[in-house]
Design a protein around this motif. Structure first.
Motif, mmCIF file in Angstrom:
data_model
loop_
_atom_site.group_PDB
_atom_site.id
_atom_site.type_symbol
_atom_site.label_atom_id
_atom_site.label_comp_id
_atom_site.label_asym_id
_atom_site.label_seq_id
_atom_site.Cartn_x
_atom_site.Cartn_y
_atom_site.Cartn_z
ATOM 1 N N SER A 28 76.760 -58.929 -36.499
ATOM 2 C CA SER A 28 75.662 -58.772 -37.457
ATOM 3 C C SER A 28 75.809 -57.398 -38.114
ATOM 4 O O SER A 28 76.606 -56.573 -37.674
ATOM 5 N N GLY A 29 74.996 -57.165 -39.133
ATOM 6 C CA GLY A 29 75.061 -55.885 -39.839
ATOM 7 C C GLY A 29 74.674 -54.705 -38.968
ATOM 8 O O GLY A 29 75.061 -53.564 -39.242
ATOM 9 N N CYS A 30 73.915 -54.972 -37.900
ATOM 10 C CA CYS A 30 73.504 -53.865 -37.022
ATOM 11 C C CYS A 30 74.465 -53.701 -35.848
ATOM 12 O O CYS A 30 74.158 -53.012 -34.876
ATOM 13 N N GLY A 31 75.616 -54.343 -35.912
ATOM 14 C CA GLY A 31 76.660 -54.113 -34.908
ATOM 15 C C GLY A 31 76.510 -54.921 -33.627
ATOM 16 O O GLY A 31 77.171 -54.629 -32.639
ATOM 17 N N LYS A 32 75.628 -55.921 -33.655
ATOM 18 C CA LYS A 32 75.499 -56.781 -32.479
ATOM 19 C C LYS A 32 76.352 -58.048 -32.645
ATOM 20 O O LYS A 32 76.667 -58.436 -33.765
ATOM 21 N N VAL A 33 76.665 -58.665 -31.517
ATOM 22 C CA VAL A 33 77.459 -59.902 -31.562
ATOM 23 C C VAL A 33 76.543 -61.083 -31.888
ATOM 24 O O VAL A 33 75.569 -61.335 -31.182
ATOM 25 N N TYR A 34 76.884 -61.779 -32.972
ATOM 26 C CA TYR A 34 76.118 -62.954 -33.381
ATOM 27 C C TYR A 34 76.727 -64.214 -32.774
ATOM 28 O O TYR A 34 76.051 -65.171 -32.435
ATOM 29 N N GLY A 35 78.051 -64.202 -32.627
ATOM 30 C CA GLY A 35 78.734 -65.359 -32.070
ATOM 31 C C GLY A 35 80.227 -65.126 -31.981
ATOM 32 O O GLY A 35 80.682 -63.988 -32.095
ATOM 33 N N PHE A 36 80.950 -66.227 -31.774
ATOM 34 C CA PHE A 36 82.417 -66.152 -31.674
ATOM 35 C C PHE A 36 83.037 -67.303 -32.454
ATOM 36 O O PHE A 36 82.556 -68.441 -32.383
ATOM 37 N N GLU A 37 84.132 -67.000 -33.174
ATOM 38 C CA GLU A 37 84.927 -68.081 -33.764
ATOM 39 C C GLU A 37 86.028 -68.469 -32.779
ATOM 40 O O GLU A 37 86.688 -67.609 -32.198
ATOM 41 N N VAL A 38 86.220 -69.762 -32.623
ATOM 42 C CA VAL A 38 87.264 -70.283 -31.745
ATOM 43 C C VAL A 38 88.570 -70.380 -32.541
ATOM 44 O O VAL A 38 88.612 -71.047 -33.577
ATOM 45 N N LEU A 39 89.601 -69.711 -32.059
ATOM 46 C CA LEU A 39 90.915 -69.757 -32.717
ATOM 47 C C LEU A 39 91.954 -70.213 -31.697
ATOM 48 O O LEU A 39 92.069 -69.636 -30.620
ATOM 49 N N VAL A 40 92.675 -71.248 -32.056
ATOM 50 C CA VAL A 40 93.595 -71.838 -31.087
ATOM 51 C C VAL A 40 94.807 -70.920 -30.853
ATOM 52 O O VAL A 40 95.275 -70.243 -31.767
ATOM 53 N N ARG A 41 95.277 -70.876 -29.606
ATOM 54 C CA ARG A 41 96.457 -70.082 -29.248
ATOM 55 C C ARG A 41 97.440 -70.936 -28.456
ATOM 56 O O ARG A 41 97.022 -71.775 -27.664
ATOM 57 N N TRP A 42 98.724 -70.692 -28.713
ATOM 58 C CA TRP A 42 99.753 -71.431 -27.988
ATOM 59 C C TRP A 42 100.838 -70.494 -27.472
ATOM 60 O O TRP A 42 101.866 -70.304 -28.105
ATOM 61 N N PRO A 43 100.600 -69.918 -26.310
ATOM 62 C CA PRO A 43 101.655 -69.115 -25.700
ATOM 63 C C PRO A 43 102.660 -70.049 -25.038
ATOM 64 O O PRO A 43 102.448 -70.492 -23.919
ATOM 65 N N HIS A 44 103.730 -70.357 -25.754
ATOM 66 C CA HIS A 44 104.709 -71.324 -25.265
ATOM 67 C C HIS A 44 105.616 -70.661 -24.219
ATOM 68 O O HIS A 44 106.098 -69.555 -24.432
#
Ligand code: C2E
Ligand code: CA
Ligand code: CA
Ligand code: CA
Length: 258
Positions: A28-44
């Protein structure tokens, strides 16, 4: 590599649990965590980390990106539900889904089933629609989005301003939030054009009663400029890179949650 072989490799990556979610905070604009985006990872195990830009477009072309999205979404909902319960805190979780996938049929039912299986609350889930092909049936997409919103799920549009049908999406789809593409944010201080585009997109969104997430923020000045323009939420390396669940557990003890 032959297509079937690559497809087989991806499916095996899912079955063996190599492919899994990472999480990048939305601030958020006040520096707090609003949420998280899920990003896929593939450590092969043999080939090193394979970035999503390598295998997601392939899966989209071959028509099985929905398998990856379903798996990643369920994985993330399960992990984040457990984390929220353990912490006694709540935050938004945003998942990527290709526009093609939502109109493929059964999308809403499947998502509902995922929420039931994992116990993740619908009103904390946001679906980020990313464009996978130029042509989707907007009427059909609008109906699906309407059903998602009836369940309490938010619908965001990703990479806003760069995708082919950005303005058409605004005209035809009942959205909650747009994500201002990182390419505009990147050059916001380099000249009049990108700055004006950012300002205009934010104003347009607000006039239509939509919220704005700016992505790809790497510097404090980009954050302060976009905040002054009225943008609500922010994401980028300036705050935090995408993290594994273990890293999130550590990180969350060092920040405030909105
Ligand atoms: P996206 O949804 O636009 O995600 C933002 C990308 O920018 C992510 O790359 C993220 O790691 C990166 N990023 C975040 N902050 C910064 C920053 O400050 N500077 C720069 N330069 N980059 C930043 P990533 O994780 O490699 O993902 C690439 C794309 O792959 C995503 O773009 C999204 O379109 C797609 N993707 C990722 N996970 C999924 C998924 O589970 N399903 C689907 N369908 N697509 C996914
Ligand atoms: Ca996204
Ligand atoms: Ca994006
Ligand atoms: Ca993108």
């Amino acid at each position: 590599m032959r297509n079937e072989k690559y497809m087989f490799m991806i499916r095996r990556g899912i079955e063996e649990g190599q492919i899994r979610p990472n999480y990048q905070p939305l601030m958020s604009g006040c520096g707090k965590v609003y949420g998280f985006e899920v990003l896929v990872r593939w450590p092969h195990p043999e080939q090193g980390t394979i970035p999503p830009n390598k295998f997601i477009p392939f899966a989209e072309e071959e028509g099985f990106v929905d398998e990856i999205d379903r798996y990643v979404c369920e994985y993330a909902c399960r992990e984040m539900k457990q984390l929220m319960d353990a912490l006694g805190q709540k935050f938004i979780l945003s998942v990527n889904v290709s526009a093609k996938h939502i109109v493929k049929g059964h999308y809403v039912e499947e998502l509902k089933a995922t929420l039931e299986r994992t116990g993740f609350p619908a009103d904390l889930l946001a679906v980020e629609i990313t464009e996978s092909s130029l042509v989707i049936n907007l009427k059909e997409a609008a109906q699906v989005i309407e059903q998602l919103r009836e369940l309490g799920i938010q619908v965001w549009v990703d990479d806003f301003g760069t995708i082919y049908s950005s303005l058409n999406y605004l005209r035809n789809l009942p959205l909650d939030t747009i994500k201002l593409d990182g390419s505009f944010v990147k050059n916001i201080h380099d000249g009049f054009v990108d700055r004006t585009i950012c300002e205009t997109i934010i104003k347009l969104a607000h006039d239509l009663d939509l919220k704005v997430v700016s992505e790809g923020i790497e510097y404090e000045e980009q954050f302060t400029t976009l905040k002054a323009m009225g943008c609500e939420y922010f994401q980028g390396y300036h705050f935090q890179k995408p993290m594994s669940l273990d890293e999130v557990k550590q990180y969350i003890t060092t920040v405030k949650v909105l």
